[in-house]
Design a protein around this motif. Structure first.
Motif, PDB file in Angstrom:
ATOM      1  N   LYS A   1     -14.704 -12.988 -10.151  1.00 44.48           N
ATOM      2  CA  LYS A   1     -15.309 -14.139  -9.490  1.00 44.48           C
ATOM      3  C   LYS A   1     -15.352 -13.884  -7.990  1.00 44.48           C
ATOM      4  CE  LYS A   1     -13.571 -17.422 -12.868  1.00 44.48           C
ATOM      5  NZ  LYS A   1     -12.699 -18.568 -13.101  1.00 44.48           N
ATOM      6  N   SER A   2     -16.184 -14.610  -7.269  1.00 42.44           N
ATOM      7  CA  SER A   2     -16.248 -14.492  -5.818  1.00 42.44           C
ATOM      8  C   SER A   2     -14.887 -14.839  -5.226  1.00 42.44           C
ATOM      9  CB  SER A   2     -17.303 -15.439  -5.249  1.00 42.44           C
ATOM     10  OG  SER A   2     -18.576 -15.080  -5.714  1.00 42.44           O
ATOM     11  N   GLY A   3     -14.482 -14.073  -4.194  1.00 48.14           N
ATOM     12  CA  GLY A   3     -13.206 -14.346  -3.542  1.00 48.14           C
ATOM     13  C   GLY A   3     -12.651 -13.101  -2.877  1.00 48.14           C
ATOM     14  N   ALA A   4     -11.456 -13.227  -2.341  1.00 53.65           N
ATOM     15  CA  ALA A   4     -10.774 -12.134  -1.656  1.00 53.65           C
ATOM     16  C   ALA A   4      -9.744 -11.508  -2.590  1.00 53.65           C
ATOM     17  CB  ALA A   4     -10.094 -12.656  -0.393  1.00 53.65           C
ATOM     18  N   TYR A   5      -9.663 -10.174  -2.559  1.00 57.28           N
ATOM     19  CA  TYR A   5      -8.808  -9.438  -3.480  1.00 57.28           C
ATOM     20  C   TYR A   5      -8.106  -8.269  -2.778  1.00 57.28           C
ATOM     21  CZ  TYR A   5     -11.414 -11.813  -7.166  1.00 57.28           C
ATOM     22  OH  TYR A   5     -11.990 -12.762  -7.974  1.00 57.28           O
ATOM     23  N   PHE A   6      -7.005  -7.819  -3.400  1.00 60.41           N
ATOM     24  CA  PHE A   6      -6.326  -6.572  -3.057  1.00 60.41           C
ATOM     25  C   PHE A   6      -6.594  -5.565  -4.161  1.00 60.41           C
ATOM     26  CE2 PHE A   6      -3.246  -9.438  -0.931  1.00 60.41           C
ATOM     27  CZ  PHE A   6      -3.153  -8.814   0.293  1.00 60.41           C
ATOM     28  N   ILE A   7      -6.724  -4.313  -3.787  1.00 60.21           N
ATOM     29  CA  ILE A   7      -6.736  -3.204  -4.740  1.00 60.21           C
ATOM     30  C   ILE A   7      -5.461  -2.418  -4.493  1.00 60.21           C
ATOM     31  CG2 ILE A   7      -7.840  -1.063  -5.475  1.00 60.21           C
ATOM     32  CD1 ILE A   7     -10.442  -2.197  -4.208  1.00 60.21           C
ATOM     33  N   VAL A   8      -4.668  -2.205  -5.536  1.00 55.45           N
ATOM     34  CA  VAL A   8      -3.468  -1.379  -5.429  1.00 55.45           C
ATOM     35  C   VAL A   8      -3.662  -0.201  -6.374  1.00 55.45           C
ATOM     36  CG1 VAL A   8      -0.964  -1.274  -5.671  1.00 55.45           C
ATOM     37  CG2 VAL A   8      -2.050  -3.392  -4.908  1.00 55.45           C
ATOM     38  N   THR A   9      -3.865   0.977  -5.812  1.00 55.86           N
ATOM     39  CA  THR A   9      -4.043   2.176  -6.638  1.00 55.86           C
ATOM     40  C   THR A   9      -2.697   2.860  -6.807  1.00 55.86           C
ATOM     41  OG1 THR A   9      -4.517   3.587  -4.740  1.00 55.86           O
ATOM     42  CG2 THR A   9      -6.397   2.532  -5.808  1.00 55.86           C
ATOM     43  N   ARG A  10      -2.575   3.626  -7.883  1.00 55.73           N
ATOM     44  CA  ARG A  10      -1.337   4.363  -8.112  1.00 55.73           C
ATOM     45  C   ARG A  10      -1.649   5.743  -8.663  1.00 55.73           C
ATOM     46  NH1 ARG A  10      -2.063   0.336 -11.657  1.00 55.73           N
ATOM     47  NH2 ARG A  10      -1.937   1.055 -13.787  1.00 55.73           N
ATOM     48  N   THR A  11      -0.832   6.701  -8.272  1.00 56.09           N
ATOM     49  CA  THR A  11      -0.990   8.060  -8.754  1.00 56.09           C
ATOM     50  C   THR A  11      -0.507   8.147 -10.201  1.00 56.09           C
ATOM     51  OG1 THR A  11       1.167   8.655  -7.855  1.00 56.09           O
ATOM     52  CG2 THR A  11      -0.747   9.056  -6.455  1.00 56.09           C
ATOM     53  N   GLU A  12      -0.794   9.258 -10.848  1.00 58.76           N
ATOM     54  CA  GLU A  12      -0.415   9.412 -12.249  1.00 58.76           C
ATOM     55  C   GLU A  12       1.086   9.272 -12.461  1.00 58.76           C
ATOM     56  OE1 GLU A  12      -2.121  12.763 -14.243  1.00 58.76           O
ATOM     57  OE2 GLU A  12      -4.066  12.413 -13.322  1.00 58.76           O
ATOM     58  N   ASN A  13       1.886   9.818 -11.555  1.00 59.85           N
ATOM     59  CA  ASN A  13       3.334   9.713 -11.708  1.00 59.85           C
ATOM     60  C   ASN A  13       3.888   8.424 -11.107  1.00 59.85           C
ATOM     61  OD1 ASN A  13       3.229  10.199  -8.967  1.00 59.85           O
ATOM     62  ND2 ASN A  13       4.096  12.257  -9.100  1.00 59.85           N
ATOM     63  N   GLU A  14       3.000   7.581 -10.563  1.00 64.20           N
ATOM     64  CA  GLU A  14       3.306   6.267 -10.007  1.00 64.20           C
ATOM     65  C   GLU A  14       4.301   6.312  -8.857  1.00 64.20           C
ATOM     66  OE1 GLU A  14       3.762   3.016 -12.664  1.00 64.20           O
ATOM     67  OE2 GLU A  14       2.279   3.787 -14.068  1.00 64.20           O
ATOM     68  N   ASN A  15       4.445   7.482  -8.212  1.00 64.50           N
ATOM     69  CA  ASN A  15       5.329   7.591  -7.056  1.00 64.50           C
ATOM     70  C   ASN A  15       4.668   7.084  -5.781  1.00 64.50           C
ATOM     71  OD1 ASN A  15       7.394   8.674  -8.545  1.00 64.50           O
ATOM     72  ND2 ASN A  15       6.835  10.786  -8.112  1.00 64.50           N
ATOM     73  N   ASN A  16       3.352   7.111  -5.724  1.00 65.16           N
ATOM     74  CA  ASN A  16       2.633   6.694  -4.524  1.00 65.16           C
ATOM     75  C   ASN A  16       1.603   5.635  -4.881  1.00 65.16           C
ATOM     76  OD1 ASN A  16       3.873   8.609  -2.782  1.00 65.16           O
ATOM     77  ND2 ASN A  16       2.548  10.185  -3.652  1.00 65.16           N
ATOM     78  N   SER A  17       1.358   4.750  -3.935  1.00 65.96           N
ATOM     79  CA  SER A  17       0.309   3.758  -4.120  1.00 65.96           C
ATOM     80  C   SER A  17      -0.371   3.517  -2.785  1.00 65.96           C
ATOM     81  CB  SER A  17       0.875   2.451  -4.676  1.00 65.96           C
ATOM     82  OG  SER A  17       1.767   1.880  -3.756  1.00 65.96           O
ATOM     83  N   CYS A  18      -1.595   2.998  -2.856  1.00 65.12           N
ATOM     84  CA  CYS A  18      -2.375   2.638  -1.678  1.00 65.12           C
ATOM     85  C   CYS A  18      -2.883   1.220  -1.874  1.00 65.12           C
ATOM     86  CB  CYS A  18      -3.569   3.574  -1.497  1.00 65.12           C
ATOM     87  SG  CYS A  18      -3.126   5.305  -1.263  1.00 65.12           S
ATOM     88  N   VAL A  19      -2.980   0.458  -0.801  1.00 60.02           N
ATOM     89  CA  VAL A  19      -3.455  -0.921  -0.872  1.00 60.02           C
ATOM     90  C   VAL A  19      -4.694  -1.072  -0.008  1.00 60.02           C
ATOM     91  CG1 VAL A  19      -2.881  -3.344  -0.447  1.00 60.02           C
ATOM     92  CG2 VAL A  19      -1.098  -1.766  -1.235  1.00 60.02           C
ATOM     93  N   TYR A  20      -5.719  -1.673  -0.583  1.00 64.64           N
ATOM     94  CA  TYR A  20      -6.971  -1.951   0.134  1.00 64.64           C
ATOM     95  C   TYR A  20      -7.332  -3.403  -0.125  1.00 64.64           C
ATOM     96  CZ  TYR A  20      -7.268   3.085   0.347  1.00 64.64           C
ATOM     97  OH  TYR A  20      -6.990   4.399   0.577  1.00 64.64           O
ATOM     98  N   ARG A  21      -8.246  -3.924   0.666  1.00 59.94           N
ATOM     99  CA  ARG A  21      -8.710  -5.291   0.482  1.00 59.94           C
ATOM    100  C   ARG A  21     -10.216  -5.313   0.407  1.00 59.94           C
ATOM    101  NH1 ARG A  21      -9.297  -8.019   6.181  1.00 59.94           N
ATOM    102  NH2 ARG A  21      -9.100  -6.177   7.482  1.00 59.94           N
ATOM    103  N   PHE A  22     -10.746  -6.332  -0.250  1.00 61.93           N
ATOM    104  CA  PHE A  22     -12.191  -6.515  -0.289  1.00 61.93           C
ATOM    105  C   PHE A  22     -12.509  -7.957  -0.621  1.00 61.93           C
ATOM    106  CE2 PHE A  22     -11.286  -5.800  -4.730  1.00 61.93           C
ATOM    107  CZ  PHE A  22     -12.234  -6.527  -5.421  1.00 61.93           C
ATOM    108  N   VAL A  23     -13.739  -8.329  -0.354  1.00 66.05           N
ATOM    109  CA  VAL A  23     -14.252  -9.649  -0.686  1.00 66.05           C
ATOM    110  C   VAL A  23     -15.377  -9.451  -1.707  1.00 66.05           C
ATOM    111  CG1 VAL A  23     -15.449 -11.684   0.196  1.00 66.05           C
ATOM    112  CG2 VAL A  23     -13.653 -10.584   1.576  1.00 66.05           C
ATOM    113  N   LYS A  24     -15.274 -10.145  -2.826  1.00 71.91           N
ATOM    114  CA  LYS A  24     -16.309 -10.128  -3.865  1.00 71.91           C
ATOM    115  C   LYS A  24     -17.286 -11.242  -3.547  1.00 71.91           C
ATOM    116  CE  LYS A  24     -18.284  -9.550  -7.909  1.00 71.91           C
ATOM    117  NZ  LYS A  24     -18.936 -10.071  -8.777  1.00 71.91           N
ATOM    118  N   GLN A  25     -18.557 -10.894  -3.436  1.00 69.35           N
ATOM    119  CA  GLN A  25     -19.596 -11.856  -3.083  1.00 69.35           C
ATOM    120  C   GLN A  25     -20.086 -12.583  -4.310  1.00 69.35           C
ATOM    121  OE1 GLN A  25     -22.731 -10.026  -0.915  1.00 69.35           O
ATOM    122  NE2 GLN A  25     -23.408 -11.939  -0.043  1.00 69.35           N
TER     123      GLN A  25
END
Length: 86
Positions: free
Chosen positions: A62-86
């Motif tokens: 749905k439209s709104g603001a979100y975080f994306i949290v990615t994780r590596t295969e071994n789940e030792n590292n993650s990255c956080v991004y943000r975006f707005v769904k129109q």
């Protein structure tokens, strides 16, 4: 994740987005998408494009603001991004 985290997280592109978002680099094979309230709304596989960016489909959100949290295969590292769904 808090609203302050949302404001400080790097943005994905395009922003706002409609069908897909791209995040720079290869930060993992899976991604969780959260609302700014911290509710998990989707877990998706991450696809790489030819330029090395990661692509995530967001058509079901749905439209709104979100975080994306990615994780590596071994789940030792993650990255956080943000975006707005129109």
């Amino acid at each position: 994740l808090r609203m302050n985290d949302f404001l400080n997280a790097p943005m994905s592109f395009p922003n706002p987005a409609v069908n897909v978002v791209q995040i720079p680099g290869n930060c993992g094979k899976m991604a969780d998408i959260y609302t700014v309230n911290g509710a998990l709304v989707s877990s998706v596989a991450v696809e790489q494009n030819q330029s090395g960016s990661s692509i995530l489909g967001i058509t079901s959100l749905k439209s709104g603001a979100y975080f994306i949290v990615t994780r590596t295969e071994n789940e030792n590292n993650s990255c956080v991004y943000r975006f707005v769904k129109q």
